[in-house]
Scaffold this motif. Structure first.
Motif, short mmCIF file in Angstrom:
data_model
loop_
_atom_site.label_atom_id
_atom_site.label_comp_id
_atom_site.label_asym_id
_atom_site.label_seq_id
_atom_site.Cartn_x
_atom_site.Cartn_y
_atom_site.Cartn_z
N PRO A 1 1.22 -0.97 -0.06
CA PRO A 1 0.32 0.07 -0.48
C PRO A 1 0.89 1.26 -0.11
O PRO A 1 0.38 2.84 -0.90
N ALA A 2 1.89 1.12 0.51
CA ALA A 2 3.34 2.34 1.12
C ALA A 2 3.41 2.71 -0.29
O ALA A 2 3.71 3.74 -1.25
N ALA A 3 3.43 1.31 -1.24
CA ALA A 3 4.08 1.80 -2.94
C ALA A 3 3.16 2.13 -3.48
O ALA A 3 3.37 2.97 -4.57
N THR B 1 -1.98 -0.80 -7.99
CA THR B 1 -2.74 -1.73 -6.90
C THR B 1 -2.69 -2.90 -7.86
O THR B 1 -2.11 -4.17 -6.99
N GLN B 2 -3.30 -3.68 -8.84
CA GLN B 2 -3.02 -4.92 -9.64
C GLN B 2 -1.57 -5.42 -10.01
O GLN B 2 -1.18 -6.65 -9.90
N HIS B 3 -1.06 -3.82 -10.13
CA HIS B 3 0.57 -4.53 -10.74
C HIS B 3 2.08 -4.73 -9.06
O HIS B 3 2.19 -5.86 -9.25
N ILE B 4 1.02 -4.06 -8.45
CA ILE B 4 1.83 -4.58 -7.47
C ILE B 4 1.65 -5.18 -6.75
O ILE B 4 2.80 -6.36 -6.85
N TYR B 5 0.51 -5.66 -6.60
CA TYR B 5 0.21 -6.84 -5.87
C TYR B 5 0.71 -7.92 -6.34
O TYR B 5 1.04 -8.82 -6.37
N THR C 1 7.20 0.69 -6.22
CA THR C 1 7.33 1.92 -6.62
C THR C 1 7.46 2.25 -8.45
O THR C 1 6.65 2.28 -9.58
N VAL C 2 8.91 1.76 -8.41
CA VAL C 2 9.24 1.63 -9.44
C VAL C 2 8.65 1.31 -10.88
O VAL C 2 8.21 1.29 -12.07
N GLY C 3 8.25 -0.55 -10.08
CA GLY C 3 7.68 -1.28 -11.27
C GLY C 3 5.98 -0.98 -11.76
O GLY C 3 5.93 -0.75 -12.60
N GLY C 4 6.18 0.26 -9.99
CA GLY C 4 4.01 0.47 -10.58
C GLY C 4 3.98 1.81 -11.78
O GLY C 4 3.22 2.01 -12.47
N LEU C 5 4.83 2.57 -11.21
CA LEU C 5 5.26 3.44 -12.67
C LEU C 5 5.86 3.64 -14.15
O LEU C 5 5.46 3.45 -14.84
N ALA C 6 6.72 2.13 -14.09
CA ALA C 6 6.43 1.61 -15.69
C ALA C 6 5.70 1.50 -16.27
O ALA C 6 5.47 1.20 -17.54
N GLN C 7 4.88 0.45 -15.04
CA GLN C 7 3.22 -0.61 -15.77
C GLN C 7 2.34 0.88 -15.67
O GLN C 7 1.98 1.06 -17.10
N LEU C 8 2.55 1.82 -15.61
CA LEU C 8 1.16 2.82 -15.37
C LEU C 8 2.09 3.58 -16.96
O LEU C 8 1.05 4.19 -17.94
N LYS C 9 3.27 3.97 -17.31
CA LYS C 9 3.69 4.54 -18.57
C LYS C 9 3.07 3.82 -19.35
O LYS C 9 3.41 4.02 -21.26
N ALA C 10 3.79 2.42 -20.02
CA ALA C 10 3.57 1.57 -20.53
C ALA C 10 1.80 1.23 -21.05
O ALA C 10 1.44 1.17 -22.07
N VAL C 11 1.20 1.33 -20.07
CA VAL C 11 -0.36 1.99 -20.10
C VAL C 11 -0.77 3.10 -20.68
O VAL C 11 -1.83 3.05 -21.92
#
Length: 96
Positions: free
Chosen positions: A11-13, A40-44, A58-68
């Motif tokens: 949740p913090a990430a 939420t889906q990607h980080i979990y 956190t970085v993985g989540g941001l990378a996923q948003l960028k890809a989307v």
């Protein structure tokens, strides 16, 4: 007893990534809600694969948003897609 990664670190990430995402560009609340769902889906998912480091999550989540965003924009609920004007059938008959 719950896993601290799932109850604290993930949740913090998510919150950290969402905060960074919003700082990069002001976004509509509906876009932020979609971004939160994606994060939420990607980080979990990353947690399920064994990732425990909050910074990597956190970085993985941001990378996923960028890809989307690269594949298709995360649209605001207030964005309207312009509609193409309907073509009228041409009259082929002649008036007398």
């Amino acid at each position: 007893m719950s896993d601290p990664v799932e109850s604290i670190v993930a949740p913090a990430a998510i919150e950290r990534a969402l905060g960074i995402y919003q700082q990069l560009q002001q976004r509509d609340q509906s876009v932020l809600l979609q971004a939160r769902k994606i994060l939420t889906q990607h980080i979990y998912g990353m947690v399920d694969q064994g990732e425990r480091n909050e910074q990597r999550l956190t970085v993985g989540g941001l990378a996923q948003l960028k890809a989307v965003e690269r594949d298709h924009a995360i649209r605001s609920a207030h964005d309207t897609i312009p509609k193409k004007p309907k073509r009228r059938a041409s009259a082929t008959g002649t008036a007398n």
